[in-house]
Design a protein around this motif. Structure first.
Motif, PDB file in Angstrom:
ATOM      1  N   PRO A 144      -1.920   5.087  12.498  1.00  0.00           N
ATOM      2  CA  PRO A 144      -2.405   4.503  11.232  1.00  0.00           C
ATOM      3  C   PRO A 144      -2.521   5.515  10.092  1.00  0.00           C
ATOM      4  O   PRO A 144      -2.209   5.179   8.942  1.00  0.00           O
ATOM      5  CB  PRO A 144      -3.779   3.942  11.616  1.00  0.00           C
ATOM      6  N   VAL A 147       0.884   6.106   8.770  1.00  0.00           N
ATOM      7  CA  VAL A 147       1.310   4.940   7.986  1.00  0.00           C
ATOM      8  C   VAL A 147       0.685   5.005   6.597  1.00  0.00           C
ATOM      9  O   VAL A 147       1.346   4.758   5.581  1.00  0.00           O
ATOM     10  CB  VAL A 147       0.917   3.627   8.698  1.00  0.00           C
ATOM     11  N   THR A 151       2.608   5.321   3.086  1.00  0.00           N
ATOM     12  CA  THR A 151       2.415   4.320   2.029  1.00  0.00           C
ATOM     13  C   THR A 151       2.160   5.013   0.697  1.00  0.00           C
ATOM     14  O   THR A 151       2.722   4.625  -0.343  1.00  0.00           O
ATOM     15  CB  THR A 151       1.237   3.388   2.373  1.00  0.00           C
TER      16      THR A 151
ATOM     17  N   ASN B   3      -6.517  -6.003  10.563  1.00  0.00           N
ATOM     18  CA  ASN B   3      -7.918  -5.753  10.252  1.00  0.00           C
ATOM     19  C   ASN B   3      -8.425  -6.747   9.208  1.00  0.00           C
ATOM     20  O   ASN B   3      -8.017  -6.666   8.048  1.00  0.00           O
ATOM     21  CB  ASN B   3      -8.058  -4.316   9.753  1.00  0.00           C
ATOM     22  N   ALA B   6      -9.717  -5.054   6.072  1.00  0.00           N
ATOM     23  CA  ALA B   6      -8.720  -4.542   5.125  1.00  0.00           C
ATOM     24  C   ALA B   6      -8.103  -5.682   4.326  1.00  0.00           C
ATOM     25  O   ALA B   6      -7.819  -5.538   3.130  1.00  0.00           O
ATOM     26  CB  ALA B   6      -7.645  -3.756   5.872  1.00  0.00           C
ATOM     27  N   VAL B  92      -6.392   0.780  -1.580  1.00  0.00           N
ATOM     28  CA  VAL B  92      -6.740  -0.440  -0.821  1.00  0.00           C
ATOM     29  C   VAL B  92      -5.536  -0.908  -0.006  1.00  0.00           C
ATOM     30  O   VAL B  92      -5.658  -1.262   1.175  1.00  0.00           O
ATOM     31  CB  VAL B  92      -7.218  -1.544  -1.787  1.00  0.00           C
ATOM     32  N   TYR B  93      -4.355  -0.887  -0.626  1.00  0.00           N
ATOM     33  CA  TYR B  93      -3.162  -1.351   0.096  1.00  0.00           C
ATOM     34  C   TYR B  93      -2.694  -0.334   1.138  1.00  0.00           C
ATOM     35  O   TYR B  93      -2.102  -0.713   2.156  1.00  0.00           O
ATOM     36  CB  TYR B  93      -2.043  -1.691  -0.891  1.00  0.00           C
ATOM     37  N   ALA B  94      -2.946   0.944   0.898  1.00  0.00           N
ATOM     38  CA  ALA B  94      -2.623   1.938   1.938  1.00  0.00           C
ATOM     39  C   ALA B  94      -3.496   1.694   3.162  1.00  0.00           C
ATOM     40  O   ALA B  94      -3.031   1.804   4.309  1.00  0.00           O
ATOM     41  CB  ALA B  94      -2.824   3.350   1.388  1.00  0.00           C
ATOM     42  N   ASP B  95      -4.758   1.354   2.935  1.00  0.00           N
ATOM     43  CA  ASP B  95      -5.640   0.997   4.052  1.00  0.00           C
ATOM     44  C   ASP B  95      -5.122  -0.236   4.780  1.00  0.00           C
ATOM     45  O   ASP B  95      -5.145  -0.293   6.010  1.00  0.00           O
ATOM     46  CB  ASP B  95      -7.059   0.725   3.543  1.00  0.00           C
ATOM     47  N   ALA B  97      -2.010  -1.350   4.876  1.00  0.00           N
ATOM     48  CA  ALA B  97      -0.769  -1.008   5.595  1.00  0.00           C
ATOM     49  C   ALA B  97      -1.083  -0.360   6.934  1.00  0.00           C
ATOM     50  O   ALA B  97      -0.406  -0.605   7.933  1.00  0.00           O
ATOM     51  CB  ALA B  97       0.093  -0.083   4.732  1.00  0.00           C
ATOM     52  N   ALA B  98      -2.132   0.465   6.935  1.00  0.00           N
ATOM     53  CA  ALA B  98      -2.476   1.204   8.156  1.00  0.00           C
ATOM     54  C   ALA B  98      -3.055   0.304   9.236  1.00  0.00           C
ATOM     55  O   ALA B  98      -3.145   0.723  10.394  1.00  0.00           O
ATOM     56  CB  ALA B  98      -3.468   2.314   7.812  1.00  0.00           C
ATOM     57  N   THR B  99      -3.446  -0.907   8.870  1.00  0.00           N
ATOM     58  CA  THR B  99      -4.108  -1.771   9.855  1.00  0.00           C
ATOM     59  C   THR B  99      -3.304  -3.021  10.196  1.00  0.00           C
ATOM     60  O   THR B  99      -3.829  -3.938  10.811  1.00  0.00           O
ATOM     61  CB  THR B  99      -5.501  -2.212   9.347  1.00  0.00           C
ATOM     62  N   ARG B 105       2.815  -5.244   6.929  1.00  0.00           N
ATOM     63  CA  ARG B 105       2.754  -3.845   6.525  1.00  0.00           C
ATOM     64  C   ARG B 105       3.758  -3.571   5.402  1.00  0.00           C
ATOM     65  O   ARG B 105       3.438  -2.881   4.433  1.00  0.00           O
ATOM     66  CB  ARG B 105       3.044  -2.923   7.708  1.00  0.00           C
ATOM     67  N   ALA B 106       4.951  -4.128   5.540  1.00  0.00           N
ATOM     68  CA  ALA B 106       5.962  -3.937   4.489  1.00  0.00           C
ATOM     69  C   ALA B 106       5.451  -4.484   3.161  1.00  0.00           C
ATOM     70  O   ALA B 106       5.648  -3.869   2.094  1.00  0.00           O
ATOM     71  CB  ALA B 106       7.260  -4.625   4.887  1.00  0.00           C
ATOM     72  N   ALA B 108       2.303  -4.713   2.263  1.00  0.00           N
ATOM     73  CA  ALA B 108       1.247  -3.830   1.770  1.00  0.00           C
ATOM     74  C   ALA B 108       1.846  -2.597   1.092  1.00  0.00           C
ATOM     75  O   ALA B 108       1.354  -2.145   0.047  1.00  0.00           O
ATOM     76  CB  ALA B 108       0.323  -3.410   2.915  1.00  0.00           C
ATOM     77  N   VAL B 109       2.920  -2.061   1.678  1.00  0.00           N
ATOM     78  CA  VAL B 109       3.569  -0.889   1.069  1.00  0.00           C
ATOM     79  C   VAL B 109       4.187  -1.269  -0.277  1.00  0.00           C
ATOM     80  O   VAL B 109       4.083  -0.527  -1.259  1.00  0.00           O
ATOM     81  CB  VAL B 109       4.638  -0.296   2.013  1.00  0.00           C
TER      82      VAL B 109
END
Lengths: 171, 136
Positions: A144, A147, A151, B3, B6, B92-95, B97-99, B105-106, B108-109
């Motif tokens: 994570p 990732v 990002t 999440n 998130a 916020v969107y990096a968080d 993406a990580a979850t 995820r794509a 969110a990026v």
């Protein structure tokens, strides 16, 4: 509606890259702006190690960042008048490379286009490609924190396209 | 892996951005106002898209109003607020993406990239790891 929000705690770069969803607490309440009257912060302190995983993804990203660094370096060398505009972007790619924690060899020298505007357009195209590649890398990564880092890098490189448009318009 | 916190943070962040752009747009004219309205529509679209990922009616509801970390009474402050909101949403969107994984995820990026790009278009300096520098 009050116009002044609560003080926001300082956020280090390491925290930025390693904090989990508790980061929303750093930004108080809604994560972007605090709702009037909410007053609450929910920082979890859930801080992970700055882990970078996925060796192959790392190498791919590092190789791409090294190529971008070489392209910016050769463009600045050919058009030194662009140094104030391009050097910050070059430094940001160096930070991206450092975040991978991987050493990769320099790519072969490749001279930039001889016309300034074409050279800027080439950089812009390279940034766009890099942003898309970083998005793909995000999908391959599993850790994570990695990732999250990817990002940020994808977002940075997408924003470079906008920055280069401004550079081009100023010439 | 998905999440809910998130996702909720992203919906709430978009609600805050939508509110902010209502104020920002009111303080700008001509081209910048049009740009603010485009950004407003983009945030509304992302808000709905993310909210649909949350089961039932679990998506958070918007606040009636939001605190701004600075006085926003003229065009300059409005543009500074736009930069701040966009850069905070990148985090916020990096968080997010990580979850999450796959298409989410794509997305969110992509959302993070759009926010970072808008921040720069509003005049914020580009960053290696885009975030709100007024809080660092």
């Amino acid at each position: 509606m009050p116009l002044t929000g609560q003080p926001i705690p300082p956020l280090t770069r390491r925290q930025l890259l390693t904090r989990s969803t508790g980061l929303a607490g750093v930004f108080a309440g809604a994560g972007v702006l605090s709702a009037c009257g909410s007053g609450a912060t929910t920082a979890s302190g859930n801080e992970a190690s700055p882990a970078i995983s996925g060796a192959q993804v790392n190498v791919t990203v590092a190789t791409s960042e090294r190529a971008l660094i070489a392209q910016y370096t050769s463009t600045i060398s050919a058009f030194p008048q662009l140094t104030p505009s391009l050097e910050p972007l070059l430094r940001q790619h160096e930070e991206h490379l450092a975040a991978t924690g991987v050493e990769v060899p320099d790519p072969p020298d490749q001279p930039p286009p001889s016309e300034l505007l074409v050279a800027i357009a080439a950089l812009s195209q390279a940034e766009l490609t890099a942003a898309l590649e970083r998005r793909e890398s995000c999908l391959l990564a599993s850790d994570p924190d990695f990732v999250r880092t990817l990002t940020f890098i994808a977002a940075s490189e997408a924003s470079h396209v906008a920055a280069l448009k401004t550079v081009r318009q100023s010439q | 892996m998905n999440n809910p916190e998130a996702l909720a943070a992203a919906v709430s962040g978009e609600d805050a951005a939508i509110y902010a752009y209502g104020v920002i747009g009111a303080l700008l004219n001509a081209g910048p106002r049009r740009r603010a309205l485009e950004a407003l529509r983009a945030h509304q679209s992302w808000r709905e898209r993310i909210a649909q990922l949350m089961p039932g009616d679990t998506a958070p509801t918007p606040a009636i109003a939001y605190d701004f970390p600075m006085q926003v009474i003229d065009a300059g402050a409005a543009i500074a607020l736009a930069q701040l909101v966009e850069n905070r949403l990148v985090v916020v969107y990096a968080d997010l993406a990580a979850t999450c994984e796959g298409e989410r995820r794509a997305d969110a990026v992509l959302a993070a990239s759009e926010c970072a790009t808008r921040a720069v278009v509003w005049g914020a300096p580009s960053q290696a790891f885009p975030h709100d520098t007024t809080s660092t």
